[in-house]
Design an enzyme around this catalytic site. Sequence first.
Site, PDB file in Angstrom:
ATOM      1  N   ASP A  92       0.849  -1.182   0.000  1.00 20.69           N
ATOM      2  CA  ASP A  92       0.000   0.000   0.000  1.00 20.69           C
ATOM      3  C   ASP A  92       0.891   1.240   0.000  1.00 20.69           C
ATOM      4  OD1 ASP A  92       0.921   0.321   2.594  1.00 20.69           O
ATOM      5  OD2 ASP A  92      -0.897  -0.433   3.516  1.00 20.69           O
ATOM      6  N   ASP A 266      -7.883  -7.445   0.488  1.00 19.69           N
ATOM      7  CA  ASP A 266      -6.937  -7.653   1.589  1.00 19.69           C
ATOM      8  C   ASP A 266      -7.631  -7.277   2.882  1.00 19.69           C
ATOM      9  OD1 ASP A 266      -5.556  -5.036   3.041  1.00 19.69           O
ATOM     10  OD2 ASP A 266      -6.477  -4.552   1.116  1.00 19.69           O
TER      11      ASP A 266
END
Length: 361
Positions: A92, A266
């Site tokens: 991320d 996720d």
Amino acid sequence: MSKFSFNINHQYKKARSGIITTAHGNIRTPAFMPVGTRGTVKAMLPESVAETGADILLGNTYHLMLQPSAERIAKLGGLHKFMNWGKPILTDSGGFQVMSLSKLRKITEEGVSFNSHINGDKYLLTPERSTEIQHLLGSTITMAFDECTPYPATFEEAKTSMQLTTRWAHRSREAFVKRDGYAQFGIIQGSTYEELREQSAKDLIELDFEGYAIGGLAVGEGQELMFKVLDYAPDFLPQNKPRYLMGVGKPADIIGAVSRGVDMFDCVIPTRSGRNGQAFTKYGTVNIRNSKYAEDNDPLEADCLCPACQNYSKAYLHHLVRIGEILGAMLMTWHNLTYFQNLMSRIREYIALGKDFDFTT
């Protein structure tokens, strides 16, 4: 080296199953990514994560830039070598974690300045620096730097935030080093406003990212409103590129999102729940701390192939978790990650068969 690509093999209504090809191997979609925040999936060996069926895991830019630092990981050969994981890694951008620091951060056009939650040191995270960190880590899939719009947000607040994300996306794209087999995903924002989601998607499609994420959901809006956004948001994105719903991981949420055209997920739910004594099964969750399991000789799930179910009873798991033994967290986490990967496998099978999904089969 293989080029980064996405091929849809089957489609049932809006749900798609396919293969993402990367420099580090293939990813079967719909895919669930275990979260390896600090370079490790908590309570799991990397090879154990692979044994659950995971094709890809997620690393966290914010935490890795603080400890041990992206430069150190690069010096040691990159994140794949550092943690002994040969499959794809998505990182991320660090945006969500920085935004959640609240009083410790300040947002400007340049980026986000913040103080480390560890020692108070001051940092500036910009689209360029976030992209550089992910390059140093050797991420297979890099995420563009974005502002995660808080919920609730007024239309004007969401619009201002979305426009900042768009400007940061331009800078992230310019900073990204293109290589065969590697990708960068843009993140659409816009809160719960269809008009803003559509504009965000249009703006980011012009940058021709290899994939697209839907951000700013699972932040307190509830499943009903999240599904309402997902009824239209995936349709604004290219048909031929992966769609990633960030931070979503409850089984019912995954199934609902897949049916609306999402390919990747996720969440910390399976690992965090496992460490806290909660197991996922086809018939619902099991709180193994409950005293009713103290003398239960049956496994968590009779047909599950994970070590927890093949070798140990609910009574033993109950004992381990109640006394705080590390093995309890390990076995519960292993089971939950296996459950989630089995769930994704069953979803892919149902899409291929052209059937609606049934939790209990």
